[in-house]
Design a protein around this motif. Sequence first.
Motif, short mmCIF file in Angstrom:
data_model
loop_
_atom_site.label_atom_id
_atom_site.label_comp_id
_atom_site.label_asym_id
_atom_site.label_seq_id
_atom_site.Cartn_x
_atom_site.Cartn_y
_atom_site.Cartn_z
N ILE A 69 0.86 -1.18 0.00
CA ILE A 69 0.00 0.00 0.00
C ILE A 69 0.90 1.23 0.00
O ILE A 69 1.81 1.35 0.82
N LEU A 70 0.62 2.15 -0.91
CA LEU A 70 1.43 3.35 -1.08
C LEU A 70 0.66 4.62 -0.75
O LEU A 70 -0.56 4.66 -0.90
N THR A 71 1.37 5.65 -0.34
CA THR A 71 0.80 6.97 -0.07
C THR A 71 0.89 7.83 -1.33
O THR A 71 1.55 7.46 -2.31
N ILE A 72 0.29 9.00 -1.27
CA ILE A 72 0.37 9.97 -2.37
C ILE A 72 1.83 10.26 -2.71
O ILE A 72 2.22 10.24 -3.88
N LYS A 73 2.63 10.54 -1.70
CA LYS A 73 4.03 10.88 -1.92
C LYS A 73 4.78 9.73 -2.59
O LYS A 73 5.54 9.95 -3.54
N GLN A 74 4.55 8.51 -2.14
CA GLN A 74 5.22 7.36 -2.72
C GLN A 74 4.81 7.13 -4.17
O GLN A 74 5.64 6.80 -5.01
N VAL A 75 3.52 7.31 -4.46
CA VAL A 75 3.04 7.14 -5.83
C VAL A 75 3.62 8.22 -6.74
O VAL A 75 4.02 7.94 -7.87
N ALA A 76 3.68 9.45 -6.24
CA ALA A 76 4.27 10.53 -7.04
C ALA A 76 5.72 10.21 -7.39
O ALA A 76 6.14 10.40 -8.54
N LEU A 77 6.47 9.70 -6.44
CA LEU A 77 7.86 9.31 -6.70
C LEU A 77 7.91 8.15 -7.68
O LEU A 77 8.73 8.14 -8.61
N TYR A 78 7.05 7.16 -7.48
CA TYR A 78 7.02 5.97 -8.33
C TYR A 78 6.72 6.32 -9.78
O TYR A 78 7.35 5.82 -10.71
N LEU A 79 5.76 7.24 -9.99
CA LEU A 79 5.37 7.62 -11.34
C LEU A 79 6.12 8.83 -11.87
O LEU A 79 5.91 9.25 -13.01
N GLN A 80 6.96 9.42 -11.03
CA GLN A 80 7.77 10.58 -11.39
C GLN A 80 6.93 11.76 -11.85
O GLN A 80 7.17 12.36 -12.90
N VAL A 81 5.91 12.06 -11.03
CA VAL A 81 5.06 13.22 -11.26
C VAL A 81 4.89 13.94 -9.93
O VAL A 81 5.36 13.46 -8.90
N TYR A 103 -3.08 13.60 -6.67
CA TYR A 103 -4.35 14.00 -6.05
C TYR A 103 -5.43 14.18 -7.12
O TYR A 103 -6.56 13.71 -6.97
N ARG A 104 -5.09 14.86 -8.19
CA ARG A 104 -6.06 15.13 -9.26
C ARG A 104 -6.53 13.83 -9.91
O ARG A 104 -7.73 13.63 -10.12
N LEU A 105 -5.60 12.94 -10.21
CA LEU A 105 -5.97 11.66 -10.83
C LEU A 105 -6.83 10.82 -9.89
O LEU A 105 -7.81 10.19 -10.32
N ALA A 106 -6.48 10.78 -8.63
CA ALA A 106 -7.25 9.99 -7.66
C ALA A 106 -8.67 10.54 -7.52
O ALA A 106 -9.65 9.78 -7.54
N ALA A 107 -8.79 11.84 -7.39
CA ALA A 107 -10.10 12.46 -7.21
C ALA A 107 -11.00 12.28 -8.42
O ALA A 107 -12.22 12.15 -8.29
N VAL A 142 -8.53 5.98 3.11
CA VAL A 142 -8.51 5.43 4.47
C VAL A 142 -8.45 6.64 5.39
O VAL A 142 -7.47 7.39 5.38
N GLY A 143 -9.52 6.84 6.16
CA GLY A 143 -9.55 7.98 7.08
C GLY A 143 -9.32 9.32 6.40
O GLY A 143 -8.70 10.21 6.96
N GLY A 144 -9.79 9.46 5.18
CA GLY A 144 -9.65 10.73 4.47
C GLY A 144 -8.36 10.87 3.68
O GLY A 144 -8.16 11.87 3.00
N SER A 145 -7.47 9.90 3.78
CA SER A 145 -6.20 9.95 3.04
C SER A 145 -6.20 8.94 1.90
O SER A 145 -6.65 7.81 2.07
N TRP A 146 -5.70 9.37 0.76
CA TRP A 146 -5.63 8.49 -0.40
C TRP A 146 -4.57 7.41 -0.20
O TRP A 146 -3.49 7.69 0.31
N ARG A 147 -4.89 6.19 -0.65
CA ARG A 147 -3.96 5.07 -0.62
C ARG A 147 -4.07 4.32 -1.95
O ARG A 147 -5.10 4.37 -2.62
N PHE A 148 -3.00 3.62 -2.31
CA PHE A 148 -2.89 2.96 -3.61
C PHE A 148 -2.23 1.61 -3.43
O PHE A 148 -1.25 1.50 -2.69
N ARG A 149 -2.74 0.59 -4.11
CA ARG A 149 -2.07 -0.72 -4.11
C ARG A 149 -1.11 -0.76 -5.29
O ARG A 149 -1.49 -0.44 -6.43
N ARG A 150 0.13 -1.16 -5.02
CA ARG A 150 1.14 -1.18 -6.08
C ARG A 150 0.70 -2.07 -7.25
O ARG A 150 0.89 -1.70 -8.41
#
Length: 74
Positions: free
Chosen positions: A12-24, A30-34, A43-51
């Motif tokens: 499970i990744l956070t916004i910051k980790q996904v941004a680093l992973y995708l280099q954006v 945030y925009r793509l997730a929304a 989860v509790g108001g915070s975005w999460r992503f499965r690798r």
Amino acid sequence: MTQTTSTGEAEILTIKQVALYLQVTERTIYRLAASEGIPAFKVGGSWRFRRGDLDHWIAGRIGKTSSAENEGAE
């Protein structure tokens, strides 16, 4: 009860980790997730992503890009 490791598809990744992973930027994620442009959940108001979901999404995007390029070349 079994606990999953933080490696592989179950990671499970956070916004910051996904941004680093995708280099954006984090703002882009945030925009793509929304807009449901990227597989995500809250989860509790915070975005999460499965690798694994992200890798599948990336593979689908690569396929669309290749198809569009091939159609334009004909």
